[in-house]
Scaffold this active site. Structure first.
Site, PDB file in Angstrom:
ATOM      1  N   PRO A 122      -3.465  37.884   8.286  1.00 34.95           N
ATOM      2  CA  PRO A 122      -2.694  37.463   7.090  1.00 34.95           C
ATOM      3  C   PRO A 122      -2.042  38.626   6.334  1.00 34.95           C
ATOM      4  O   PRO A 122      -2.604  39.714   6.265  1.00 34.95           O
ATOM      5  CB  PRO A 122      -3.745  36.779   6.214  1.00 34.95           C
ATOM      6  CG  PRO A 122      -5.057  37.344   6.660  1.00 34.95           C
ATOM      7  CD  PRO A 122      -4.904  37.634   8.133  1.00 34.95           C
ATOM      8  N   ASN A 123      -0.816  38.358   5.844  1.00 36.32           N
ATOM      9  CA  ASN A 123      -0.043  39.273   4.985  1.00 36.32           C
ATOM     10  C   ASN A 123       0.553  40.456   5.753  1.00 36.32           C
ATOM     11  O   ASN A 123       1.386  41.202   5.187  1.00 36.32           O
ATOM     12  CB  ASN A 123      -0.900  39.793   3.812  1.00 36.32           C
ATOM     13  CG  ASN A 123      -1.325  38.653   2.864  1.00 36.32           C
ATOM     14  OD1 ASN A 123      -0.479  37.940   2.309  1.00 36.32           O
ATOM     15  ND2 ASN A 123      -2.639  38.460   2.719  1.00 36.32           N
TER      16      ASN A 123
ATOM     17  N   ARG B 106       5.943  45.583   1.257  1.00 38.72           N
ATOM     18  CA  ARG B 106       5.133  45.491   0.030  1.00 38.72           C
ATOM     19  C   ARG B 106       4.047  46.590   0.046  1.00 38.72           C
ATOM     20  O   ARG B 106       3.547  46.972   1.097  1.00 38.72           O
ATOM     21  CB  ARG B 106       4.447  44.105  -0.038  1.00 38.72           C
ATOM     22  CG  ARG B 106       5.411  42.931   0.050  1.00 38.72           C
ATOM     23  CD  ARG B 106       6.080  42.682  -1.292  1.00 38.72           C
ATOM     24  NE  ARG B 106       7.101  41.627  -1.209  1.00 38.72           N
ATOM     25  CZ  ARG B 106       7.834  41.249  -2.252  1.00 38.72           C
ATOM     26  NH1 ARG B 106       7.668  41.810  -3.428  1.00 38.72           N
ATOM     27  NH2 ARG B 106       8.745  40.297  -2.120  1.00 38.72           N
TER      28      ARG B 106
ATOM     29  N   TYR C 100      -0.241  50.412   2.629  1.00 34.19           N
ATOM     30  CA  TYR C 100      -0.098  50.062   4.045  1.00 34.19           C
ATOM     31  C   TYR C 100       1.003  50.858   4.746  1.00 34.19           C
ATOM     32  O   TYR C 100       1.363  50.565   5.875  1.00 34.19           O
ATOM     33  CB  TYR C 100       0.175  48.546   4.164  1.00 34.19           C
ATOM     34  CG  TYR C 100      -1.019  47.713   3.700  1.00 34.19           C
ATOM     35  CD1 TYR C 100      -1.035  47.146   2.432  1.00 34.19           C
ATOM     36  CD2 TYR C 100      -2.144  47.555   4.518  1.00 34.19           C
ATOM     37  CE1 TYR C 100      -2.137  46.419   1.976  1.00 34.19           C
ATOM     38  CE2 TYR C 100      -3.251  46.819   4.069  1.00 34.19           C
ATOM     39  CZ  TYR C 100      -3.245  46.260   2.806  1.00 34.19           C
ATOM     40  OH  TYR C 100      -4.331  45.545   2.367  1.00 34.19           O
TER      41      TYR C 100
ATOM     42  N   ASN D 197      -6.131  42.798  14.473  1.00 33.55           N
ATOM     43  CA  ASN D 197      -6.260  43.248  13.086  1.00 33.55           C
ATOM     44  C   ASN D 197      -6.420  41.988  12.234  1.00 33.55           C
ATOM     45  O   ASN D 197      -5.438  41.332  11.887  1.00 33.55           O
ATOM     46  CB  ASN D 197      -5.020  44.034  12.644  1.00 33.55           C
ATOM     47  CG  ASN D 197      -5.139  44.465  11.159  1.00 33.55           C
ATOM     48  OD1 ASN D 197      -6.052  44.024  10.452  1.00 33.55           O
ATOM     49  ND2 ASN D 197      -4.236  45.329  10.708  1.00 33.55           N
TER      50      ASN D 197
ATOM     51  N   ALA E  14      -7.421  40.443   5.825  1.00 34.30           N
ATOM     52  CA  ALA E  14      -8.474  40.079   4.850  1.00 34.30           C
ATOM     53  C   ALA E  14      -9.520  39.155   5.458  1.00 34.30           C
ATOM     54  O   ALA E  14     -10.671  39.114   5.003  1.00 34.30           O
ATOM     55  CB  ALA E  14      -7.839  39.420   3.624  1.00 34.30           C
TER      56      ALA E  14
ATOM     57  N   GLU F  83     -11.259  45.591  17.355  1.00 38.81           N
ATOM     58  CA  GLU F  83     -10.889  45.352  15.936  1.00 38.81           C
ATOM     59  C   GLU F  83     -10.222  46.619  15.398  1.00 38.81           C
ATOM     60  O   GLU F  83     -10.759  47.718  15.561  1.00 38.81           O
ATOM     61  CB  GLU F  83     -12.148  45.037  15.117  1.00 38.81           C
ATOM     62  CG  GLU F  83     -11.882  44.826  13.617  1.00 38.81           C
ATOM     63  CD  GLU F  83     -13.174  44.752  12.794  1.00 38.81           C
ATOM     64  OE1 GLU F  83     -14.271  44.837  13.396  1.00 38.81           O
ATOM     65  OE2 GLU F  83     -13.077  44.638  11.565  1.00 38.81           O
TER      66      GLU F  83
ATOM     67  N   HIS G   7      -7.883  48.408  11.968  1.00 36.40           N
ATOM     68  CA  HIS G   7      -7.342  48.312  10.604  1.00 36.40           C
ATOM     69  C   HIS G   7      -6.450  49.533  10.339  1.00 36.40           C
ATOM     70  O   HIS G   7      -6.799  50.660  10.729  1.00 36.40           O
ATOM     71  CB  HIS G   7      -8.489  48.275   9.580  1.00 36.40           C
ATOM     72  CG  HIS G   7      -9.392  47.095   9.758  1.00 36.40           C
ATOM     73  ND1 HIS G   7      -9.071  45.841   9.290  1.00 36.40           N
ATOM     74  CD2 HIS G   7     -10.586  46.957  10.402  1.00 36.40           C
ATOM     75  CE1 HIS G   7     -10.039  44.992   9.615  1.00 36.40           C
ATOM     76  NE2 HIS G   7     -10.957  45.643  10.300  1.00 36.40           N
TER      77      HIS G   7
ATOM     78  N   ARG H 103     -12.093  51.743   0.320  1.00 38.69           N
ATOM     79  CA  ARG H 103     -11.354  50.917  -0.655  1.00 38.69           C
ATOM     80  C   ARG H 103     -12.333  50.032  -1.422  1.00 38.69           C
ATOM     81  O   ARG H 103     -13.509  50.379  -1.576  1.00 38.69           O
ATOM     82  CB  ARG H 103     -10.271  50.114   0.096  1.00 38.69           C
ATOM     83  CG  ARG H 103      -9.212  51.027   0.750  1.00 38.69           C
ATOM     84  CD  ARG H 103      -8.176  50.238   1.536  1.00 38.69           C
ATOM     85  NE  ARG H 103      -7.411  49.326   0.681  1.00 38.69           N
ATOM     86  CZ  ARG H 103      -6.665  48.318   1.147  1.00 38.69           C
ATOM     87  NH1 ARG H 103      -6.623  48.087   2.462  1.00 38.69           N
ATOM     88  NH2 ARG H 103      -6.011  47.524   0.323  1.00 38.69           N
TER      89      ARG H 103
END
Lengths: 144, 144, 144, 144, 144, 144, 144, 144, 144, 144, 144, 144
Positions: free
Chosen positions: C9-10, C17, C22, C73, C76, C97, C99, C106
């Site tokens: 997501p995102n 953004r 990112y 990835n 969230a 996995e 990221h 974070r």
């Protein structure tokens, strides 16, 4: 096939105390309905109630010798009696844990069962219906 | 009487993946057995499986309109989907939560169900037998 | 050898953004670099992005049929989607996995991945480089 | 470009003890494969192993003077050595944290790394492959 | 049969500091009593004390080569040294963890041992007697 | 009167790394200022820095023999070294714990000192001034 | 230069109650010693004690107008008064937190200060000496 | 100025289910009142409801392109959807989180919102009035 | 209709201290804007600020006698004053809790309000706009 | 000298159930070996087993009257019977707590003993050898 | 003999607010009944109520000078006022803590009293009867 | 009116063991004083002591049939016996929980009573005086 039905502490007061929580059916009436279903299923049952953790451990040991499965409502012992947990794990015959009320929608301490991890099945929240389902489950699993 | 049977995420892989955990019975075979028991009980069932939380919420809303009770295996959503919890609570018809495996004897995260507190009944640990018991429970509670 | 690359997501907003978090590279540019490396490694890749947990579960099930490994990835969903965890565990092909950011430096909620325990490998903190390493890892593990 | 490879406590026993957990490859063989890849990447590596936290802190300080990046498997120190964390943070050159096993699928205490929040990258779960990816990562990040 | 006796940090001060907690017997006197019992049991012992975690890891690795069992009082390292835990687990010879004081009746941090889960035996609370029992235990287990 | 000043891990990098956190004063300059104040107070000081927990334990034991009080900045060991805590408690001479930064306004792990409960005094957050105050405290308490 | 000295709740009982914990020196005697040191340091001090959290907040606001730094023993408010914490943070002049006893070696609730994270310095465990050091610290920091 | 109003899971049942908790006003009636207020405020609104987390993420991304602010009642997703949190944070236009009920006076799991930390404003407990206030807030903040 | 506006501890410093957190608007200016809106809404307001928890309890009791609703910014008391919570619960008139900043995006201790569970409404994160919305809410709820 | 040996719940099943956990030695065989060692040590022992917590409390009270020390394996009561803890503490004769298995390497609930803090000694993880060591310990401590 | 009776915050509203929780008896009526019992017991009482923590601390200090014992209902301060706890501990005369309601059967935050550990006695759950019992207790303990 | 007085585990050792904790008064002497007060109050009492949880549950059930109220010191069962809690809740006659010592100033495990939430009153910390107050409370509440 013989199935032992064990009722834990305070269940002797069923139907006489706190009906809003435990319903108005007495323990005798539950045992009565279980006997009827047992007849239908062609199994023999033996029902016992005790307020003593030690006595229930002894009864579980006896079940290992005399029965093929157990239906067990540990009552409040559900939440802290590791002795009963070890007994269920040690006797090695199918043991179905059952509760009249939905233990997950009441006080926090009731939302954790130390018996569930070693029980062959876990049924709660459906009053007497739950007991009858547990007997069916015990008969089914004892058969395999 | 109509009962909706909802299977949650990954249950479409039943019998094809991780048989050591979920057994070798496929989802179709479970639905088949449920249909047979439904016939015996004189109730109509409709079985759905989805990997989408949103779709399962919609299906629960549809059940409120079209069915008298629900048998619901929320799969992994059991442990975190408050959206499904609110749906079960909102639709107000008997919903029996069922799990194939004993969620209390596996990883820690599986030992907590956010659905259980609002379900009418909670059955786990008895494989396919559990589904059949859940159907009996749904039929019994829908009747009252 | 075919490797599926799944973006959670995102990630469709990458480069548009919050560049401070990112980076300024878009998702298309990442897929582009992955394709180049795939060429070098002689493997075929297929890249998908979705904001829907259910859709990603379906895609993982498809990967089990059509691919030899997955680079994933989960965005969230990493921190709470047990449905995706069960899918990764069920499909049984190497899943790496990855990221972009160092999830361990974070917010607290990002420091726990429910996917990591069932992933074949876990790579984070190295932006696009991490994606390329994950593709190498997937190719290496798919080969064994 | 010079990259220091640091192996933490007990890694000198690799291949000799607990192969079921750490594989059968010895530390020498890992250093050997790293040296080969270093050759391909055109970088110089220097490999050290120590069971002493203090010695590893000193080695990290030396790396700050003599190397451009570090590949660091902190072993069990990963889970409690804030001294090594502060050293990694203080020396300010790219440090890639690597683990042979998937630390997230083992005992609870291994699921938390105090090094990860200050490492430039975090790679785990892929045995020797992970070391090789970490070397590539160190070379890539040292270049930027 | 050779048994290594390892004393952890600050035990060199035994008998000289805080007698109210650790008794008035010096480390030398303890080693003396151990030697006497070793004679009775027909085993050879070698006693070492170190304030360094790294040195104790090295000594455990040496024990794996030179001894048949270890008696190990990890002192304060008991409560946080996962490096020593991994060493005990890796060397694979019987290791008896012993403490002079009852670690369970003192400060909270002492009530948790990271060594106990991988030790072959755990003895605490009985002062010098505990050391002698640990030597007997090491001899017994090394024999099997 | 002789006071030992012990600096823990990574403090040898003071003034050279992360000035935004630890200021731009080097360890030598701090020792220099301490020596000046010692002269004013008519006490003798001996300053040591080590990255090794074991070495610092040994140094504390030496202080018990050779000094009247200790000024001790345990650095990152503050947060987990129970070995150093037991040493401070065992040696029984006044030990003032000092930190350059305000450990209570940084990461969570720094907000807990295992040394503080057994230190004679605890001073933090005032950079070099804190060290000078700690020396005054050590001299004052050693006198009583 | 003017420094405000604020004493929190129950400190008016110093020397009269629980001498085993707080010593036998009265608050007046402490203020007397502070005045003497102030003379030596060439600064002006004004000492206030209050059992009221609100009053201490008001006094801190006044200090922002009338003083250059604050020495503040918040007493039991240390452990829960976020109002005093916000006041210390808001007034923006150096505030040294001081405690007579070692709050880290007493009951658990005393081991956490909500004031420390926003104080310019934190001194505890050294009785009256601590107050005098705090005054020196306030004078030093107010000067910068 | 265009404001998107997003209603989360189960809010389509408003007024039809559990009136004791969510009141007897339907979602349509709420949208109706919002439209009236929008007219007064001279802003354009567009109202959407979805039971799907993925769909709501997509809608938030669309809002970033087509609207100036968002009024968002995430329903049960409030308590665990980090995907929606990241979307709100990523789209960077004012987003007002609103709840009909006082989430702080209901079950424990509702007392924590993962959306609140990245929302521009947080309004709850005032039924429909809260929605109207949220619209005013969105219009006010979108203007700045 | 009369509405009491209560401002908690340190809010008298608004606009003078920490503008980066609380903005540059003074408390007087906020009261001024509230008075203007009150005029528009045809309600009477009375604004009070106090740093004393006891005084705020007394003021809430007075509001029960003299006002129809309360707008209350409890400041830091929000996080621990159960006395103010009981007062809000006891006086039984609508009380709207309001905060200038988003308490959910700051330090951990601010993310929990003991007032929210008994407040009629909860508004935070929107600076002065939040206060104005709270006044509208108070007027609306007082009317019902 | 007389030593009472108390075996807790389910230990009557030793050798008959779960040999993989508790070994294949029966309780009788353990008592037999204890009797042999007792003979060697010149002490008299009396062995009892009970599944009842109350009975074990009574037996401990009897031991205070009739015996000089106790060897006590509390079984599952170890983890929650504060009644047995108070009995051990009250009777004031040396009581050695012993466990066949290493309780620290099994389920989480077994890693905490409520008896250990008041026992004179704590031995676990060494099967029957542990019982024999416990008898030696009891005899040694009873003598002092 | 003189006994001070202290009533904490909001108790001035007794009988006027929330009768379902605190009963319909006013504070004056409670003081009246206490006076009657005091007469019977031949002791003198002085009753005070305050909403201010600081004022109650001052009153406790006055009690140490003017009274022989205290009956103290700290109201909501029970759960967080360490200042009042330290006052009760410092004044050293018997202080009986009393609550009208059963604080253990209400919200979680009420189930923990910071006053109880230093009170001479703790009585709760019996409404006015509890106050009368507390007066008897104070008189009894003051006498010893 | 008949009041049952139940003494829990280990209370038969009162006056004989650990006088520093439980005082030197024997259980018989307490029962004697209770009988005297009962005479004054014109009520009949029956005193029982048991070390068995099951027996105490049975006695509580008998009290429901034969008595009007219960004075109950559950001893160590206070902290974990949910069976006794359910019994107290089920029998529905006033039950006053009493403890000789202040359970809130002793070990952590004693600071939590599972009986208190369902008891009609809770009295602790005042030795024998507490028992006498509990009898008065039982008589008072039984009367209403």
């Amino acid at each position: 096939m013989k199935i032992m039905v064990l009722h834990g502490p305070n269940l002797n007061l069923l139907g006489k105390r706190e009906p809003s929580v435990y319903g108005s059916v007495t323990l005798e009436e539950i045992n009565q309905k279980l006997a009827e279903l047992a007849g239908e299923l062609g199994v023999e049952i033996c029902c016992k109630q005790s307020n003593s953790e030690g006595e229930l451990v002894d009864l579980l040991h006896r079940a290992a010798e005399e029965a093929d499965a157990v239906v067990f409502n540990p009552g409040a012992f559900t939440h802290y009696s590791y002795a009963l947990r070890d007994a269920v794990s040690a006797i090695g015959i199918p043991t179905i844990e059952v509760h009249l009320s939905n233990i997950y929608s009441r006080e926090d301490f009731r939302k954790h069962s130390v018996i569930a991890p070693v029980a062959s099945g876990h049924i709660c929240g459906m009053g007497v219906t739950g007991y009858l389902l547990a007997l069916r489950a015990a008969a089914a699993l004892a058969g395999t």
